[in-house]
Design a protein around this motif. Structure first.
Motif, PDB file in Angstrom:
ATOM      1  N   LEU A 101      34.435  33.805  43.432  1.00 17.67           N
ATOM      2  CA  LEU A 101      35.632  33.075  43.857  1.00 17.67           C
ATOM      3  C   LEU A 101      36.895  33.560  43.143  1.00 17.67           C
ATOM      4  O   LEU A 101      37.985  33.100  43.452  1.00 17.67           O
ATOM      5  CB  LEU A 101      35.458  31.582  43.586  1.00 17.67           C
ATOM      6  CG  LEU A 101      34.563  30.798  44.539  1.00 17.67           C
ATOM      7  CD1 LEU A 101      34.520  29.333  44.129  1.00 17.67           C
ATOM      8  CD2 LEU A 101      35.028  30.929  45.971  1.00 17.67           C
ATOM      9  N   ALA A 102      36.725  34.488  42.190  1.00 16.87           N
ATOM     10  CA  ALA A 102      37.845  34.885  41.339  1.00 16.87           C
ATOM     11  C   ALA A 102      39.065  35.311  42.144  1.00 16.87           C
ATOM     12  O   ALA A 102      40.195  34.912  41.838  1.00 16.87           O
ATOM     13  CB  ALA A 102      37.416  36.018  40.409  1.00 16.87           C
ATOM     14  N   TYR A 103      38.849  36.082  43.198  1.00 13.64           N
ATOM     15  CA  TYR A 103      39.977  36.620  43.944  1.00 13.64           C
ATOM     16  C   TYR A 103      40.307  35.813  45.189  1.00 13.64           C
ATOM     17  O   TYR A 103      41.172  36.202  45.981  1.00 13.64           O
ATOM     18  CB  TYR A 103      39.722  38.092  44.261  1.00 13.64           C
ATOM     19  CG  TYR A 103      39.479  38.882  42.986  1.00 13.64           C
ATOM     20  CD1 TYR A 103      40.386  38.813  41.928  1.00 13.64           C
ATOM     21  CD2 TYR A 103      38.334  39.645  42.810  1.00 13.64           C
ATOM     22  CE1 TYR A 103      40.171  39.491  40.749  1.00 13.64           C
ATOM     23  CE2 TYR A 103      38.109  40.335  41.628  1.00 13.64           C
ATOM     24  CZ  TYR A 103      39.030  40.253  40.597  1.00 13.64           C
ATOM     25  OH  TYR A 103      38.799  40.922  39.412  1.00 13.64           O
ATOM     26  N   LYS A 104      39.615  34.683  45.332  1.00 14.72           N
ATOM     27  CA  LYS A 104      40.052  33.701  46.321  1.00 14.72           C
ATOM     28  C   LYS A 104      41.164  32.851  45.723  1.00 14.72           C
ATOM     29  O   LYS A 104      41.974  32.259  46.432  1.00 14.72           O
ATOM     30  CB  LYS A 104      38.895  32.789  46.729  1.00 14.72           C
ATOM     31  CG  LYS A 104      37.666  33.509  47.241  1.00 14.72           C
ATOM     32  CD  LYS A 104      37.915  34.224  48.546  1.00 14.72           C
ATOM     33  CE  LYS A 104      36.618  34.855  49.055  1.00 14.72           C
ATOM     34  NZ  LYS A 104      36.838  35.635  50.292  1.00 14.72           N
ATOM     35  N   LEU A 105      41.173  32.791  44.391  1.00 15.79           N
ATOM     36  CA  LEU A 105      42.128  31.941  43.681  1.00 15.79           C
ATOM     37  C   LEU A 105      43.281  32.725  43.067  1.00 15.79           C
ATOM     38  O   LEU A 105      44.268  32.141  42.639  1.00 15.79           O
ATOM     39  CB  LEU A 105      41.392  31.170  42.570  1.00 15.79           C
ATOM     40  CG  LEU A 105      40.184  30.349  43.025  1.00 15.79           C
ATOM     41  CD1 LEU A 105      39.475  29.743  41.819  1.00 15.79           C
ATOM     42  CD2 LEU A 105      40.614  29.253  43.986  1.00 15.79           C
ATOM     43  N   GLY A 106      43.143  34.047  42.999  1.00 15.80           N
ATOM     44  CA  GLY A 106      44.201  34.843  42.387  1.00 15.80           C
ATOM     45  C   GLY A 106      44.013  36.314  42.717  1.00 15.80           C
ATOM     46  O   GLY A 106      42.989  36.719  43.271  1.00 15.80           O
ATOM     47  N   PRO A 107      44.993  37.159  42.365  1.00 19.28           N
ATOM     48  CA  PRO A 107      44.933  38.578  42.719  1.00 19.28           C
ATOM     49  C   PRO A 107      44.012  39.370  41.797  1.00 19.28           C
ATOM     50  O   PRO A 107      43.718  38.948  40.674  1.00 19.28           O
ATOM     51  CB  PRO A 107      46.392  39.022  42.540  1.00 19.28           C
ATOM     52  CG  PRO A 107      46.905  38.129  41.451  1.00 19.28           C
ATOM     53  CD  PRO A 107      46.237  36.803  41.672  1.00 19.28           C
ATOM     54  N   GLY A 130      44.315  50.824  38.917  1.00 16.69           N
ATOM     55  CA  GLY A 130      45.564  50.635  39.644  1.00 16.69           C
ATOM     56  C   GLY A 130      45.377  49.693  40.825  1.00 16.69           C
ATOM     57  O   GLY A 130      44.320  49.697  41.468  1.00 16.69           O
ATOM     58  N   VAL A 131      46.384  48.865  41.083  1.00 16.81           N
ATOM     59  CA  VAL A 131      46.357  47.941  42.230  1.00 16.81           C
ATOM     60  C   VAL A 131      47.386  48.405  43.253  1.00 16.81           C
ATOM     61  O   VAL A 131      48.123  49.378  43.026  1.00 16.81           O
ATOM     62  CB  VAL A 131      46.647  46.496  41.780  1.00 16.81           C
ATOM     63  CG1 VAL A 131      45.569  46.014  40.811  1.00 16.81           C
ATOM     64  CG2 VAL A 131      48.027  46.382  41.127  1.00 16.81           C
TER      65      VAL A 131
END
Length: 236
Positions: A101-107, A130-131
Motif C-alpha cells: 500500500l506504500a505507493y497508494k498513499l504516497g509517491p 531516479g524518479v
C-alpha cells in the motif's frame, strides 16, 4: 430420587432428643422415567458444548485464513532474495516484507528499495535512483552518479564495498511515471543500465511496482528495517 432422608434430617429445625423429632410422612416415589430423563439431559450437555466449541474453532480458523489472504493480497507480502544484486544490503537467502500500500498513499521516492515486475516479467528487487523527471547520469569526474546534476555519495552507505557506482556510462532523462533502478552490488546487477535500448531507456513504469521493501526479517540475526539513506536528501 431427590435428597436422602439423612440429609433432610441434617437440615431440619432445632435439634432435640430423638423422641422429639416427629416422623415425616413418606413421600410418594418419583416416577422412574424422571431420573432417566435427567440423566439423559446431563449426558447431552457435554455433547452440545463440544459441538459448539468445534464450530467456534472452525470459524476462528476460517476468519484467520481470510484475514491472512486479505493482508497478503492488499497489504503485505514476503519475498525471498535469490541473487547477489543487492549485496550487502540484502544477501542471498534473505527474506523481506513488502508494503503493497506504500505507493497508494504516497509517491515512490529516491532511495527506496522496491519490488516490481522486471524487464523479463519476473519479480525483481532494486533501489530507486531516479524518479520521473530526473536526469540520471554516469559519471562525473570523481566517477560518481549524478541526479539532476547532484553527485550521489553512495560509498559507505549502501554501495557494495570496493565497487564503483557504475562501470557503464549512461545519460537518461527519466520519463514521468517511470523509474530508474539499480542494484547495490553494481558489478552483479542487471538493472536499468542494461536495458537502455528497450524503448523506455531502461526505466520501469510505476504501475509495475508491487511495493516497498521495509523489513528484512530472515535470518533472525539480520532482522532490520530497510530505511531510506540520506544520500538522496540533497537531490533537488
Amino acid at each position: 430420587m431427590g435428597e436422602s432422608d439423612e440429609s433432610r434430617l441434617g437440615t431440619a429445625g432445632p435439634v432435640g432428643s430423638a423422641d422429639d423429632v416427629p416422623a415425616e410422612p413418606e413421600k410418594p416415589a418419583e416416577p422412574a422415567g424422571e431420573d432417566e430423563r435427567t440423566a439423559g439431559e446431563k449426558k447431552d450437555r457435554p455433547a452440545k458444548k463440544k459441538g459448539s466449541g468445534l464450530l467456534e474453532t472452525l470459524m476462528y480458523t476460517l476468519g484467520g485464513v481470510v484475514v491472512a489472504l486479505l493482508v497478503h493480497t492488499f497489504l503485505l507480502q514476503s519475498f525471498y532474495i535469490p541473487s547477489e544484486s543487492m549485496q550487502n544490503t540484502l544477501l542471498v537467502n534473505d527474506y523481506v516484507v513488502v508494503n503493497k500500500l506504500a505507493y497508494k498513499l504516497g509517491p515512490v521516492e529516491r532511495g527506496d528499495i522496491v519490488v516490481f515486475k522486471g524487464w523479463d516479467g519476473e519479480d525483481t528487487i532494486k533501489r530507486v535512483i531516479g524518479v520521473g523527471g530526473d536526469h540520471v547520469k554516469c559519471c562525473d569526474a570523481k566517477h560518481r552518479i549524478t541526479v539532476n546534476g547532484t553527485p550521489l555519495d553512495e560509498e559507505g552507505k549502501y554501495l557494495y564495498p570496493g565497487v564503483h557506482p557504475s562501470s557503464m556510462e549512461f545519460d537518461v532523462k527519466v520519463p514521468k511515471g517511470r523509474l530508474w533502478l539499480m542494484g547495490d552490488h553494481r558489478n552483479n546487477s542487471a538493472d536499468s543500465r542494461f536495458y537502455t535500448d528497450d524503448g523506455h531507456q531502461g526505466t520501469i513504469s510505476e504501475d509495475d511496482v508491487i511495493g516497498r521493501a521495509f523489513l528484512r526479517y530472515w535470518p533472525l540475526n539480520r532482522i532490520s528495517f530497510l530505511s531510506q539513506p540520506d544520500t538522496f536528501s540533497v537531490v533537488r
